[in-house]
Scaffold this motif. Structure first.
Motif, PDB file in Angstrom:
ATOM      1  N   GLU A  94       0.790  -1.277   0.038  1.00 52.17           N
ATOM      2  CA  GLU A  94       0.061  -0.099   0.152  1.00 52.17           C
ATOM      3  C   GLU A  94       0.933   1.323   0.011  1.00 52.17           C
ATOM      4  OE1 GLU A  94      -2.567  -0.672   3.386  1.00 52.17           O
ATOM      5  OE2 GLU A  94      -3.652  -2.260   2.338  1.00 52.17           O
ATOM      6  N   ASN A  95       0.602   2.213   0.949  1.00 48.95           N
ATOM      7  CA  ASN A  95       1.731   3.477   0.911  1.00 48.95           C
ATOM      8  C   ASN A  95       2.654   3.215   2.058  1.00 48.95           C
ATOM      9  OD1 ASN A  95       0.130   3.544   3.408  1.00 48.95           O
ATOM     10  ND2 ASN A  95      -0.557   5.457   3.170  1.00 48.95           N
ATOM     11  N   LEU A  96       3.154   2.066   2.463  1.00 49.69           N
ATOM     12  CA  LEU A  96       4.380   1.830   3.399  1.00 49.69           C
ATOM     13  C   LEU A  96       5.610   1.575   2.419  1.00 49.69           C
ATOM     14  CD1 LEU A  96       4.852   1.643   6.308  1.00 49.69           C
ATOM     15  CD2 LEU A  96       4.685  -0.667   6.137  1.00 49.69           C
ATOM     16  N   VAL A  97       6.671   2.215   2.676  1.00 55.64           N
ATOM     17  CA  VAL A  97       7.775   2.196   2.122  1.00 55.64           C
ATOM     18  C   VAL A  97       9.020   2.139   2.684  1.00 55.64           C
ATOM     19  CG1 VAL A  97       6.710   3.309   0.156  1.00 55.64           C
ATOM     20  CG2 VAL A  97       8.311   4.662   1.736  1.00 55.64           C
ATOM     21  N   ARG A  98      10.070   1.701   2.372  1.00 53.52           N
ATOM     22  CA  ARG A  98      11.303   1.376   2.987  1.00 53.52           C
ATOM     23  C   ARG A  98      12.413   2.182   2.251  1.00 53.52           C
ATOM     24  NH1 ARG A  98      11.667  -3.605   2.982  1.00 53.52           N
ATOM     25  NH2 ARG A  98      11.027  -4.125   5.340  1.00 53.52           N
ATOM     26  N   PHE A  99      13.165   2.885   2.650  1.00 55.89           N
ATOM     27  CA  PHE A  99      14.024   3.851   2.057  1.00 55.89           C
ATOM     28  C   PHE A  99      15.415   2.895   1.700  1.00 55.89           C
ATOM     29  CE2 PHE A  99      11.493   7.174   3.345  1.00 55.89           C
ATOM     30  CZ  PHE A  99      11.986   8.499   3.573  1.00 55.89           C
ATOM     31  N   THR A 100      15.732   3.144   0.381  1.00 57.25           N
ATOM     32  CA  THR A 100      16.944   2.347   0.275  1.00 57.25           C
ATOM     33  C   THR A 100      18.262   2.535   0.902  1.00 57.25           C
ATOM     34  OG1 THR A 100      17.032   3.701  -1.848  1.00 57.25           O
ATOM     35  CG2 THR A 100      15.406   2.033  -2.055  1.00 57.25           C
ATOM     36  N   ARG A 101      18.367   3.668   1.089  1.00 60.41           N
ATOM     37  CA  ARG A 101      19.712   4.045   1.583  1.00 60.41           C
ATOM     38  C   ARG A 101      19.673   3.998   3.401  1.00 60.41           C
ATOM     39  NH1 ARG A 101      21.068   9.897  -0.969  1.00 60.41           N
ATOM     40  NH2 ARG A 101      23.169   9.376   0.115  1.00 60.41           N
ATOM     41  N   LEU A 102      18.615   3.665   3.875  1.00 60.19           N
ATOM     42  CA  LEU A 102      18.673   3.763   5.481  1.00 60.19           C
ATOM     43  C   LEU A 102      17.719   2.790   5.624  1.00 60.19           C
ATOM     44  CD1 LEU A 102      18.044   7.743   5.668  1.00 60.19           C
ATOM     45  CD2 LEU A 102      20.261   6.371   6.427  1.00 60.19           C
ATOM     46  N   PRO A 103      17.858   2.363   7.200  1.00 55.40           N
ATOM     47  CA  PRO A 103      16.669   1.480   7.632  1.00 55.40           C
ATOM     48  C   PRO A 103      15.459   2.175   8.153  1.00 55.40           C
ATOM     49  CG  PRO A 103      18.327   1.682   9.378  1.00 55.40           C
ATOM     50  CD  PRO A 103      18.773   2.577   7.895  1.00 55.40           C
ATOM     51  N   LEU A 104      14.819   2.949   7.311  1.00 59.95           N
ATOM     52  CA  LEU A 104      13.654   3.737   7.629  1.00 59.95           C
ATOM     53  C   LEU A 104      12.537   3.576   6.862  1.00 59.95           C
ATOM     54  CD1 LEU A 104      13.049   6.677   9.223  1.00 59.95           C
ATOM     55  CD2 LEU A 104      13.706   7.860   7.380  1.00 59.95           C
ATOM     56  N   VAL A 105      11.320   3.059   7.524  1.00 56.61           N
ATOM     57  CA  VAL A 105       9.948   2.845   7.194  1.00 56.61           C
ATOM     58  C   VAL A 105       9.205   4.101   7.408  1.00 56.61           C
ATOM     59  CG1 VAL A 105       8.323   1.351   7.287  1.00 56.61           C
ATOM     60  CG2 VAL A 105      10.449   0.448   7.422  1.00 56.61           C
ATOM     61  N   MET A 106       8.540   4.318   6.220  1.00 48.98           N
ATOM     62  CA  MET A 106       7.508   5.566   6.379  1.00 48.98           C
ATOM     63  C   MET A 106       6.403   5.099   5.630  1.00 48.98           C
ATOM     64  SD  MET A 106       9.180   8.125   8.118  1.00 48.98           S
ATOM     65  CE  MET A 106       7.886   9.355   7.518  1.00 48.98           C
ATOM     66  N   ARG A 107       5.289   5.948   5.894  1.00 51.31           N
ATOM     67  CA  ARG A 107       3.938   5.977   5.167  1.00 51.31           C
ATOM     68  C   ARG A 107       4.012   7.242   4.245  1.00 51.31           C
ATOM     69  NH1 ARG A 107       0.508   1.919   5.560  1.00 51.31           N
ATOM     70  NH2 ARG A 107       0.750   0.770   7.678  1.00 51.31           N
ATOM     71  N   LEU A 108       3.721   6.932   2.907  1.00 50.04           N
ATOM     72  CA  LEU A 108       3.402   8.135   2.190  1.00 50.04           C
ATOM     73  C   LEU A 108       2.029   8.178   1.699  1.00 50.04           C
ATOM     74  CD1 LEU A 108       6.563   7.310  -0.309  1.00 50.04           C
ATOM     75  CD2 LEU A 108       6.525   8.715   1.763  1.00 50.04           C
ATOM     76  N   PRO A 109       1.350   9.147   2.306  1.00 47.83           N
ATOM     77  CA  PRO A 109      -0.308   9.368   2.067  1.00 47.83           C
ATOM     78  C   PRO A 109      -0.296   9.607   0.589  1.00 47.83           C
ATOM     79  CG  PRO A 109       0.372  10.427   4.127  1.00 47.83           C
ATOM     80  CD  PRO A 109       1.656  10.017   3.318  1.00 47.83           C
ATOM     81  N   ASP A 110       0.506  10.152  -0.046  1.00 50.02           N
ATOM     82  CA  ASP A 110       0.147  10.674  -1.324  1.00 50.02           C
ATOM     83  C   ASP A 110       0.637   9.518  -2.449  1.00 50.02           C
ATOM     84  OD1 ASP A 110       2.808  11.203  -1.014  1.00 50.02           O
ATOM     85  OD2 ASP A 110       3.027  12.910  -2.489  1.00 50.02           O
ATOM     86  N   LEU A 111       1.148   8.330  -2.143  1.00 51.46           N
ATOM     87  CA  LEU A 111       1.485   7.078  -2.784  1.00 51.46           C
ATOM     88  C   LEU A 111       0.435   6.496  -3.677  1.00 51.46           C
ATOM     89  CD1 LEU A 111       3.970   5.535  -3.946  1.00 51.46           C
ATOM     90  CD2 LEU A 111       3.467   4.083  -2.059  1.00 51.46           C
ATOM     91  N   PRO A 112       0.251   6.839  -5.037  1.00 54.52           N
ATOM     92  CA  PRO A 112      -0.755   5.974  -5.860  1.00 54.52           C
ATOM     93  C   PRO A 112      -0.469   4.337  -5.707  1.00 54.52           C
ATOM     94  CG  PRO A 112       0.872   6.997  -7.287  1.00 54.52           C
ATOM     95  CD  PRO A 112       1.092   7.346  -5.884  1.00 54.52           C
ATOM     96  N   PRO A 113      -1.375   3.521  -5.908  1.00 55.16           N
ATOM     97  CA  PRO A 113      -1.105   2.100  -5.881  1.00 55.16           C
ATOM     98  C   PRO A 113       0.033   1.717  -6.693  1.00 55.16           C
ATOM     99  CG  PRO A 113      -3.561   2.421  -6.281  1.00 55.16           C
ATOM    100  CD  PRO A 113      -2.792   3.816  -6.487  1.00 55.16           C
ATOM    101  N   GLN A 114       0.822   0.922  -6.053  1.00 53.70           N
ATOM    102  CA  GLN A 114       1.938   0.468  -6.611  1.00 53.70           C
ATOM    103  C   GLN A 114       2.239  -1.020  -6.192  1.00 53.70           C
ATOM    104  OE1 GLN A 114       3.923   2.209  -8.642  1.00 53.70           O
ATOM    105  NE2 GLN A 114       3.033   4.300  -8.352  1.00 53.70           N
ATOM    106  N   ALA A 115       3.006  -1.961  -7.157  1.00 49.88           N
ATOM    107  CA  ALA A 115       3.218  -3.264  -6.790  1.00 49.88           C
ATOM    108  C   ALA A 115       4.268  -3.249  -5.678  1.00 49.88           C
ATOM    109  CB  ALA A 115       3.695  -4.032  -8.000  1.00 49.88           C
ATOM    110  N   PRO A 116       4.197  -4.101  -4.666  1.00 54.81           N
ATOM    111  CA  PRO A 116       5.311  -4.299  -3.637  1.00 54.81           C
ATOM    112  C   PRO A 116       6.674  -4.452  -4.467  1.00 54.81           C
ATOM    113  CG  PRO A 116       3.363  -5.581  -3.056  1.00 54.81           C
ATOM    114  CD  PRO A 116       3.222  -5.092  -4.520  1.00 54.81           C
TER     115      PRO A 116
END
Length: 612
Positions: A564-586
């Motif tokens: 859904e709108n949960l992402v993991r940064f590629t350079r950091l162990p940081l997980v965030m939600r992006l409310p404006d993220l349109p539907p994307q495949a995991p």
């Protein structure tokens, strides 16, 4: 006809519409029609009008001094009309009588109400106390207003600075300091933390988060209570092996080391040596109570809080050039790494070297030796063969993932400078150490179970991991027994288990019988506290990720979609939600714009720029 009456705790006046003896229909000055009980009527009068009476009575009441009336009143019970007659020297006018009634009604400190229009003067001591209270509240209100004014202006009053910890972490909402802060928050439309930060009360965002944890987890402070000297260690034989450890450069609690030596006949002895503080730290001793209170070392980037005092750690850590006591699992293995026998013993072990993770190469994973192999590579090559057999027997696939190490350089200033370095899990070195630790915990778990001794086990069933005093399957590791026993300098569960293991090899009764209530209590407390510490470590790693973004001036990065709108940064162990993220495949990569970073709230504002 008009009346002065009491309604809902207030004095009111109105004209009588109907008088039914027990009750009256009255049109109040406000125009509202009321049904008034006759017992609530204080005064009946023909003139002036009801509205005029209230105005004139209020004017006259403002001229009356409650202290003078109190002095002039008799000690007994009296009616307001009697006091008005005495005060004015003759039959009072309706307005004069109303004025006295209004004053008595408005002066509960001076006069106690005893019935309809009847009062009794307050005792002298009670009046003095009440007046002092009013005076005190006035002074407090003035003090609160003064402090609030300073806070609104961005200045921290000294009195509030002394209560900084209370205001930030454990607010006493009845205190004057908190009321002043709350008033300033109302004016500034900010949270208490934001107001205090604007006043310079939070010098370090790192310390703000760290202190919050300390107050929560260590309310008595971080200092160890008195515990005496380092306890003596019983006589132990010294192993003929020479051992080495493999740890991070910052590690001082070196719990484990390894040794390899040839045996007569061609086989090899592989020693897995675990630091053994349990030979000296007995149950219910001062040091045991310290460990029982803390239950674990607390880890966080750039800092840690040890379970045991530094002097104790130094006495039992497996530091190069020492021969500390150890609980050893000695494996007899064939040249190809197959285990043909194993024993557990307590002994001293000479530590020849402390190898550091960042300096150890993977050359040991190469089957053929090389003239340029670093020291200890030959020994590690033997361990690698054993590890291969152990991993195959467990039948679990290697876990390949990226972990991160957080290195804080405090020498750059009070806030430090962070380096976040990726570390591959599942590498040969990682696998070598983890498989040997899994094996020792599995073996010693079976040893306690075979001798019907309780222990603090880790069990996993249906994906849920928990502690238990009885062995059970650990599905994730593919084991029937898994005892936490390899980190006794850092975890209380391991120290407890080590005492049980020493009882087995010494042929003694266990320090903790199977039905020992303290063992169950330790299990419950350890599990809760260990979770609390882990959650704090995760919070601080999140904080340092945000610090890194600010430090490096990052304005854009990429992130991998988890779901859904949960992402993991590629350079950091940081997980965030992006409310404006349109539907994307995991697994999809998206570009992320870095916005405002709030280090006090440990929050980040960011938005999606598009897909990668």
């Amino acid at each position: 006809m008009n009346v002065l009456f009491e309604d809902d705790g207030q004095l009111k006046a109105g004209s009588v519409l109907a008088d039914n003896d027990a009750s009256l229909q009255v049109e109040a000055v406000s125009g509202k029609r009321l049904k008034v009980k006759a017992t609530s009527v204080l005064l009946r009068f023909a003139s002036p009008g009801a509205g005029e009476l209230l105005i004139e009575g209020g004017r006259l009441a403002a001229e009356l001094d409650p202290n003078f009336l109190w002095e002039a009143s008799e000690d007994g019970e009296f009616g307001f009309a009697d006091l008005a007659r005495e005060y004015y020297g003759s039959a009072p006018s309706p307005a004069q009588a109303a004025a006295v009634a209004m004053l008595l009604h408005a002066s509960p400190m001076h006069f106690y109400k005893k019935g309809k229009g009847r009062y009794r003067k307050a005792p002298a001591e009670s009046l003095r106390a009440a007046l002092a209270s009013v005076e005190r509240k006035a002074r407090e209100a003035e003090q609160i207003a003064g402090w609030a004014h300073e806070l609104v202006a961005g200045r921290m009053p000294d009195a509030l600075r002394a209560k900084r910890s209370m205001l930030l972490y454990r607010p006493d909402k009845n205190s004057l300091e908190w009321k002043a802060l709350a008033a300033a928050c109302e004016v500034r439309k900010q949270s208490p933390v934001e107001v205090l930060a604007a006043c310079g009360a939070i010098a370090s965002t790192h310390d703000y988060h760290f202190d919050a944890f300390v107050i929560e987890a260590f309310p008595q402070g971080l200092a160890f209570p008195p515990w005496g000297g380092v306890p003596g260690v019983r006589e132990l034989a010294t192993s003929p092996a020479r051992a080495f450890s493999i740890d991070d450069a910052s590690t001082v609690e070196i719990d484990d080391a390894f040794s390899v030596r040839e045996l007569p006949g061609g086989n090899i002895e592989v020693g897995i040596h675990i630091a053994c503080p349990a030979v000296a730290i007995g149950r219910d001793t001062p040091l045991d109570r310290i460990a029982r209170e803390r239950l674990s070392t607390v880890y966080m980037p750039g800092r840690k809080l040890t379970m045991l005092p530094d002097e104790v750690i130094d006495a039992f850590t497996m530091k190069a050039g020492t021969a500390p006591p150890a609980l050893t699992l000695a494996l007899e293995v064939t040249p190809d790494g197959a285990i043909v026998g194993q024993t557990t013993r307590a002994e001293r072990v000479v530590i020849d070297a402390n190898l550091r993770l960042d300096a150890v190469t993977a050359d040991f994973a190469n089957e053929l030796p090389s003239p340029v192999d670093p020291p200890w590579t030959a020994e590690m090559r033997v361990l690698w063969k054993v590890v291969g057999k152990l991993a195959a027997a467990r039948g679990k696939d290697d876990i390949n993932r990226i972990d991160y190490s957080f290195d804080v350089d405090w020498s750059t200033g009070p806030e430090g400078r962070i380096a976040i370095v990726p570390r591959e899990r599942g590498s040969p070195l990682d696998k070598l150490v983890s498989e040997l630790m899994i094996h020792v915990n599995n073996t010693w778990g079976k040893l306690l179970a075979d001798h019907r001794m309780a222990g603090l086990y880790r069990v996993q069933s249906g994906g849920k991991v928990k502690m238990s005093t009885r062995p059970g399957e650990h599905q994730g590791l593919g084991l029937t027994h898994y005892l936490w026993s390899s980190s006794p300098l850092r975890r209380y569960s391991d120290l407890v288990n080590q005492r049980q293991l020493l009882a087995v090899i010494d042929g003694q009764a266990p320090p903790y019988p199977g039905n020992d209530a303290s063992l169950f209590a330790a299990l419950a407390d350890f599990e809760a506290t260990y979770g609390q510490y882990a959650e704090f470590q995760a919070r601080m790693e999140h904080y340092w990720c945000l610090r890194w973004l600010v430090q490096e001036g990052v304005t854009e990065t990429t992130a991998e979609v988890i779901r859904e709108n949960l992402v993991r940064f590629t350079r950091l162990p940081l997980v965030m939600r992006l409310p404006d993220l349109p539907p994307q495949a995991p697994g999809c990569l998206v570009r992320v714009a870095i916005g405002r970073v709030d280090l006090l709230a440990a929050s980040l504002e960011c938005r999606v720029l598009g897909t990668q």
